[in-house]
Design a protein around this motif. Structure first.
Motif, PDB file in Angstrom:
ATOM      1  N   PRO A   1       0.788  -1.238   0.000  1.00  0.00           N
ATOM      2  CA  PRO A   1       0.000   0.000   0.000  1.00  0.00           C
ATOM      3  C   PRO A   1       0.822   1.290   0.000  1.00  0.00           C
TER       4      PRO A   1
ATOM      5  N   LYS B   1      -1.514  -1.548  -5.417  1.00  0.00           N
ATOM      6  CA  LYS B   1      -1.337  -0.602  -4.310  1.00  0.00           C
ATOM      7  C   LYS B   1      -2.502  -0.762  -3.336  1.00  0.00           C
ATOM      8  N   ASP B   2      -2.376  -1.747  -2.489  1.00  0.00           N
ATOM      9  CA  ASP B   2      -3.454  -2.130  -1.584  1.00  0.00           C
ATOM     10  C   ASP B   2      -2.832  -2.941  -0.453  1.00  0.00           C
ATOM     11  N   SER B   3      -3.615  -3.258   0.556  1.00  0.00           N
ATOM     12  CA  SER B   3      -3.108  -4.048   1.678  1.00  0.00           C
ATOM     13  C   SER B   3      -3.971  -5.286   1.890  1.00  0.00           C
TER      14      SER B   3
ATOM     15  N   THR C   1      -8.092  -8.093  -0.219  1.00  0.00           N
ATOM     16  CA  THR C   1      -7.471  -6.798   0.036  1.00  0.00           C
ATOM     17  C   THR C   1      -8.456  -5.819   0.670  1.00  0.00           C
TER      18      THR C   1
ATOM     19  N   ASN D   1      -9.408  -3.046  -0.456  1.00  0.00           N
ATOM     20  CA  ASN D   1     -10.322  -2.496  -1.463  1.00  0.00           C
ATOM     21  C   ASN D   1     -11.355  -3.503  -1.951  1.00  0.00           C
TER      22      ASN D   1
ATOM     23  N   ASP E   1     -10.627  -6.585  -3.340  1.00  0.00           N
ATOM     24  CA  ASP E   1     -10.166  -7.467  -4.409  1.00  0.00           C
ATOM     25  C   ASP E   1      -9.789  -8.839  -3.844  1.00  0.00           C
TER      26      ASP E   1
END
Length: 206
Positions: free
Chosen positions: A68, A107-109, A122, A124, A126
Motif C-alpha cells: 500500500p 497498491k493495496d493491503s 485486500t 479495497n 479485491d
C-alpha cells in the motif's frame, strides 16, 4: 534447488493444522479477481528482492506485489539519519521506481488470508488467487505498548527519540545537537526488532 522448488517443498510439508488463518475482513465481497503464479505481500527490502528474482525467472505478469505504501525506505540508513550523517530524503525512493518492472503492483493491503483456497483479500475488496504465497510484511511498530511513549514522541523538540520510524527518526539528531551535559540512555529491546544492531550503532555515532 530453485526458489519455486523450495516453496513447493515447504508448502507440501505443512499439514492443515500447521496453517494459521488470520482474518480481519468481515465480508468477502470482491471488486476484482486477480490471479498469479506468485503473490508477494509486502514491498519492503525482502519482498522487493524476492519479487525481482522470481519475476525475472517466471516472466511478466506472473508475480503480483501487494503493497500500500508510496515510498520504499532503505531502513538501515535510519541510524545514519539519527546521527546526522544522512537525511530522511536520502533514505527513500518512490515505490513505483523500486519494484520490479516485470511484476504487477497492486497498491493495496491484505486484510484476509485464505491459505486453504490459495487466496488473499485486500482492503479495497479485491481477491488475489495464487499458486505460491510469500508474506514479507516486516514488523509492526507498536509504540503504544509502552505507556507514555507516543505522548513523549509527540513533544516538539523533545528528548525522547526513536530511529525505527521515518515519523520520528529526525528527532534523534535534533536531540543530540541540543544535548549539553548529563546522561543519555540508549535502550535495547528484548523482543524481536527490525535491526538489533541499530541501538548500538547510534550509541557509537552519537
Amino acid at each position: 534447488m530453485n526458489s519455486l522448488r523450495v516453496c513447493n517443498v515447504i508448502r507440501s510439508s505443512l499439514s492443515k493444522s500447521d496453517i494459521l488463518v488470520r482474518g480481519f475482513a468481515t465480508s468477502n465481497v470482491v471488486n476484482e479477481n486477480h490471479k498469479c503464479k506468485v503473490l508477494v505481500v509486502g514491498g519492503g527490502a525482502g519482498g522487493c528482492s524476492v519479487a525481482a528474482k522470481l519475476s525475472n525467472k517466471l516472466g511478466e505478469g506472473k508475480v503480483i506485489i501487494l503493497e500500500p505504501a508510496d515510498k520504499h525506505y532503505y531502513q538501515p540508513m535510519f541510524t545514519l539519519i539519527g546521527g546526522g550523517i544522512k537525511t530522511l530524503n536520502d533514505s527513500y525512493r518512490p515505490m513505483a521506481k523500486v519494484l520490479p518492472a516485470l511484476a504487477k503492483w497492486l497498491k493495496d493491503s491484505a486484510v484476509k488470508f485464505e491459505p486453504e483456497n490459495n487466496a488473499v483479500y485486500t482492503a479495497n475488496g479485491d481477491k488475489i488467487e495464487y499458486d505460491f504465497l510469500l508474506v514479507a510484511v516486516g514488523l509492526q511498530l507498536n509504540y503504544d505498548k509502552i505507556p507514555g511513549l507516543v505522548e513523549a514522541l509527540s513533544i516538539p523538540k523533545g528528548k525522547v527519540c526513536s530511529n525505527y520510524s521515518p515519523k520520528y527518526v529526525d528527532r534523534t539528531f535534533e536531540a543530540l545537537k541540543a544535548f549539553k551535559s548529563g546522561n543519555v540512555i540508549f535502550t535495547y529491546p528484548n523482543s524481536p526488532v527490525k535491526c538489533p544492531g541499530a541501538p548500538q550503532k547510534i550509541l557509537y555515532i552519537a
